[in-house]
Motif scaffolding. Structure first.
Motif, PDB file in Angstrom:
ATOM      1  N   SER A 133      43.171  36.332  48.483  1.00  0.00           N
ATOM      2  CA  SER A 133      42.740  37.290  49.512  1.00  0.00           C
ATOM      3  C   SER A 133      43.153  38.704  49.123  1.00  0.00           C
ATOM      4  CB  SER A 133      43.367  36.945  50.865  1.00  0.00           C
ATOM      5  OG  SER A 133      44.764  37.197  50.856  1.00  0.00           O
ATOM      6  N   GLU A 134      42.531  39.666  49.782  1.00  0.00           N
ATOM      7  CA  GLU A 134      42.898  41.067  49.525  1.00  0.00           C
ATOM      8  C   GLU A 134      44.341  41.331  49.927  1.00  0.00           C
ATOM      9  OE1 GLU A 134      40.311  44.067  51.054  1.00  0.00           O
ATOM     10  OE2 GLU A 134      38.644  43.450  49.770  1.00  0.00           O
ATOM     11  N   GLU A 135      44.767  40.734  51.027  1.00  0.00           N
ATOM     12  CA  GLU A 135      46.141  40.934  51.490  1.00  0.00           C
ATOM     13  C   GLU A 135      47.146  40.387  50.483  1.00  0.00           C
ATOM     14  OE1 GLU A 135      49.125  39.591  55.093  1.00  0.00           O
ATOM     15  OE2 GLU A 135      46.965  39.461  55.422  1.00  0.00           O
ATOM     16  N   ALA A 149      42.197  49.493  46.423  1.00  0.00           N
ATOM     17  CA  ALA A 149      41.438  48.442  45.756  1.00  0.00           C
ATOM     18  C   ALA A 149      42.460  47.408  45.262  1.00  0.00           C
ATOM     19  CB  ALA A 149      40.624  49.017  44.608  1.00  0.00           C
ATOM     20  N   PRO A 150      42.840  46.450  46.118  1.00  0.00           N
ATOM     21  CA  PRO A 150      43.967  45.577  45.795  1.00  0.00           C
ATOM     22  C   PRO A 150      43.761  44.698  44.563  1.00  0.00           C
ATOM     23  CG  PRO A 150      42.901  44.872  47.822  1.00  0.00           C
ATOM     24  CD  PRO A 150      42.280  46.159  47.434  1.00  0.00           C
ATOM     25  N   PHE A 151      42.544  44.219  44.318  1.00  0.00           N
ATOM     26  CA  PHE A 151      42.330  43.359  43.157  1.00  0.00           C
ATOM     27  C   PHE A 151      42.400  44.161  41.854  1.00  0.00           C
ATOM     28  CE2 PHE A 151      40.250  40.842  46.523  1.00  0.00           C
ATOM     29  CZ  PHE A 151      41.028  39.692  46.417  1.00  0.00           C
ATOM     30  N   ARG A 193      36.853  36.916  39.463  1.00  0.00           N
ATOM     31  CA  ARG A 193      37.170  38.235  40.017  1.00  0.00           C
ATOM     32  C   ARG A 193      36.930  39.359  39.008  1.00  0.00           C
ATOM     33  NH1 ARG A 193      37.000  40.187  44.655  1.00  0.00           N
ATOM     34  NH2 ARG A 193      37.941  38.302  45.411  1.00  0.00           N
ATOM     35  N   ASP A 199      42.193  52.007  41.183  1.00  0.00           N
ATOM     36  CA  ASP A 199      43.036  51.284  42.127  1.00  0.00           C
ATOM     37  C   ASP A 199      43.583  52.191  43.225  1.00  0.00           C
ATOM     38  OD1 ASP A 199      44.570  52.545  40.090  1.00  0.00           O
ATOM     39  OD2 ASP A 199      46.324  51.418  40.729  1.00  0.00           O
ATOM     40  N   ALA A 248      46.615  39.914  47.305  1.00  0.00           N
ATOM     41  CA  ALA A 248      46.508  40.742  46.103  1.00  0.00           C
ATOM     42  C   ALA A 248      47.295  42.032  46.266  1.00  0.00           C
ATOM     43  CB  ALA A 248      45.047  41.038  45.788  1.00  0.00           C
ATOM     44  N   ALA A 249      47.198  42.664  47.432  1.00  0.00           N
ATOM     45  CA  ALA A 249      47.894  43.922  47.681  1.00  0.00           C
ATOM     46  C   ALA A 249      49.411  43.722  47.645  1.00  0.00           C
ATOM     47  CB  ALA A 249      47.473  44.516  49.021  1.00  0.00           C
TER      48      ALA A 249
END
Length: 176
Positions: A157-159, A118-120, A98, A114, A161-162
């Motif tokens: 996942s983005e979710e 930008a969750p990651f 990542r 961020d 990470a967020a």
């Protein structure tokens, strides 16, 4: 002798003109400083003590545990995780996919991209600060191994990470 007197006259006249210009600039700077001082009060809306931050009209919140605090250099970093340490080495090889092999912890805490979802990016920024807090802040709610594990688990996942980035942010902002 007449040319010397003329030279001195011109020199004095130019200094006087420059002094007048600088005087006006100085007055404008003083006015701007007084405006800036009026903008920064105690934060509770009261007209209590006034604080000035030289050079900054708008500032980011910099609590003792936030990424902004750690990137400011206001406090030495723990020896176990130096500023130059790569995120991939600190958090493990799963984070290399990542964030790549070269992103350092200092760079992670300094990121500003961020904002706006930008969750990651937010995950590595807040996670890096949480790791530093786990090593240095007595009573921080997470241990260093927990921060590392939670960050790696959130990379799925983005979710995820967020959600985890938000949890790290809350822990960082509530720490003292």
């Amino acid at each position: 002798m007449g040319s010397l007197a003329w030279f001195v006259f011109l020199l004095c006249a130019s200094l006087g003109a420059a002094n007048g210009v600088y005087g006006r600039v100085g007055a404008a700077a003083a006015l701007e400083e007084s405006r800036r001082l009026q903008l920064h009060t105690d934060g509770d809306g009261s007209s209590g003590a006034v604080h000035a931050w030289p050079g900054y009209l708008y500032t980011r919140a910099v609590g003792r545990c936030t990424p902004q605090f750690w990137s400011s250099g206001a406090e030495p970093w723990p020896n176990i995780v130096p500023q130059e340490a790569a995120v991939a080495k600190v958090f493990g090889s799963r984070s290399m996919d990542r964030y790549g092999p070269r992103l350092t912890l200092l760079e992670a805490t300094m990121r500003t991209d961020d904002v706006g979802g930008a969750p990651f990016v937010k995950l590595v920024k807040e996670g890096s600060a949480a790791l530093l807090n786990a090593y240095t802040r007595r009573g921080f709610p997470l241990d260093s191994w927990e921060v590392k594990a939670l960050l790696l688990e959130a990379l799925v996942s983005e979710e995820a990470a967020a959600v985890q980035a938000e949890r790290f942010e809350q822990a960082n902002e509530s720490c003292s």
